[in-house]
Scaffold this active site. Structure first.
Site, short mmCIF file in Angstrom:
data_model
loop_
_atom_site.label_atom_id
_atom_site.label_comp_id
_atom_site.label_asym_id
_atom_site.label_seq_id
_atom_site.Cartn_x
_atom_site.Cartn_y
_atom_site.Cartn_z
N SER A 20 9.91 -14.31 52.11
CA SER A 20 8.93 -13.31 52.54
C SER A 20 7.96 -13.83 53.59
CB SER A 20 8.17 -12.77 51.33
OG SER A 20 9.03 -12.03 50.48
N THR A 65 7.26 -10.79 43.05
CA THR A 65 8.66 -11.05 42.72
C THR A 65 8.76 -11.57 41.29
OG1 THR A 65 10.69 -12.10 43.52
CG2 THR A 65 8.65 -13.39 43.70
N LYS A 69 7.13 -8.46 38.18
CA LYS A 69 7.20 -7.06 38.61
C LYS A 69 6.85 -6.06 37.50
CE LYS A 69 10.63 -7.71 42.28
NZ LYS A 69 11.92 -7.22 42.84
N ASN A 90 6.50 -4.05 43.05
CA ASN A 90 6.80 -5.24 43.85
C ASN A 90 5.90 -5.35 45.08
OD1 ASN A 90 8.11 -3.13 45.42
ND2 ASN A 90 9.23 -4.76 46.46
N ASP A 105 11.29 -1.73 46.65
CA ASP A 105 12.68 -2.13 46.47
C ASP A 105 13.61 -0.94 46.60
OD1 ASP A 105 12.30 -4.86 46.11
OD2 ASP A 105 12.11 -4.69 43.93
N GLY A 131 19.83 -4.17 34.64
CA GLY A 131 18.51 -4.79 34.61
C GLY A 131 17.54 -4.10 35.55
N GLY A 132 16.45 -4.80 35.86
CA GLY A 132 15.41 -4.21 36.69
C GLY A 132 15.89 -3.84 38.08
#
Length: 271
Positions: A20, A65, A69, A90, A105, A131-132
């Site tokens: 990032s 991250t 989150k 996020n 996201d 999952g997420g």
């Protein structure tokens, strides 16, 4: 940095892998914005203090991250609809004394998909994993039909998941416009080749796309899909486009996508 430079951060634990700073700082520089994004390693028990510190400094905000989150949601004064529906934040935006939580996201995934040439706005999608990451991608694809296939479907609470079996995979793949691997298979574990080679990619329609969220390495899944002549997309698109949405939230300006993409590619090539 100078006394007028605005601060932004990416918060995670661990954080050394994050790209990032390179992506966002290239965007700030390209548009002449006096701001900098720094990576801050924050253990779970230090999240509240780290966020409070950013608020006290009047920072632009933060990217968030793993593993924060979900837990950061409780620290926000307000969350966007997407963040509320996905249950994860996020991107933090600091406006005066208020902390606003966003989820970029989901938008980043769909932006990257369409930028790559995927045309359907209401696709029939199959998500591998629950999952997420899968939850964010499912929300992004909510205009279409989403089938989630999971190893432990009975443990999935946010949607109805199908069991991970050859019969279920083949039936779902046969109708799919898009398959997205939301599992950790592409990270290169011991079972990547065996599990991926068992996926019935031959059942996919010729026009179906295959995508992964992994951005730092070539995955067996995309290699197989390419060998079968299917269009593919790796995780670089989602990474850049979710950052671009955060950039827009923080600055009110359109992000320089091409410059951000080049920065990521250069950084990945450098290792």
């Amino acid at each position: 940095m100078n006394p007028t430079t605005r601060l932004a951060a990416v918060l995670g634990w661990p954080i050394g892998h994050s790209r990032s700073p390179q992506i966002m700082n290239a965007a700030f520089a390209a548009l002449g914005i006096d701001a900098v994004l720094v990576a801050i390693g924050v253990p779970p028990d230090g999240l509240a203090a780290a966020v409070a510190g950013l608020r006290a400094q009047g920072a632009l905000g933060a990217s968030v991250t793993i593993p924060h989150k979900l837990s950061v949601v409780a620290l926000c004064d307000e969350v966007s609809e997407a963040a509320r529906m996905i249950g994860a934040v996020n991107c933090l935006h600091i406006i005066g004394e208020r902390l606003i939580g966003h989820n970029t996201d989901e938008g980043g995934f769909i932006d990257g998909l369409h930028a790559a040439g995927f045309v359907s706005r209401a696709p029939r999608a199959v998500l591998l994993g629950a999952g997420g990451a899968a939850r964010a991608v499912a929300y992004a694809l909510r205009a279409g039909t989403v089938d989630v296939i999971a190893r432990r479907p009975d443990e999935v609470t946010w949607t109805r998941a199908r069991p991970w079996s050859d019969e279920q995979l083949r039936a779902a793949f046969g109708l799919a416009d898009l398959v997205v691997d939301c599992t950790s298979l592409g990270l290169g574990g011991a079972d990547e080749i065996a599990v991926t080679d068992a996926l019935p990619l031959d059942a996919l329609p010729r026009e179906a796309w295959v995508a992964t969220l992994v951005y730092h390495r070539a995955t067996r899944l995309l290699e197989r899909a390419l060998d079968l002549g299917r269009p593919t997309l790796d995780g670089r698109a989602m990474l850049v486009h979710q950052a671009a949405r955060a950039f827009g939230i923080w600055t009110g300006q359109a992000a320089p996508i091409e410059i951000m993409t080049k920065s990521l590619d250069d950084d990945l090539r450098a290792g």
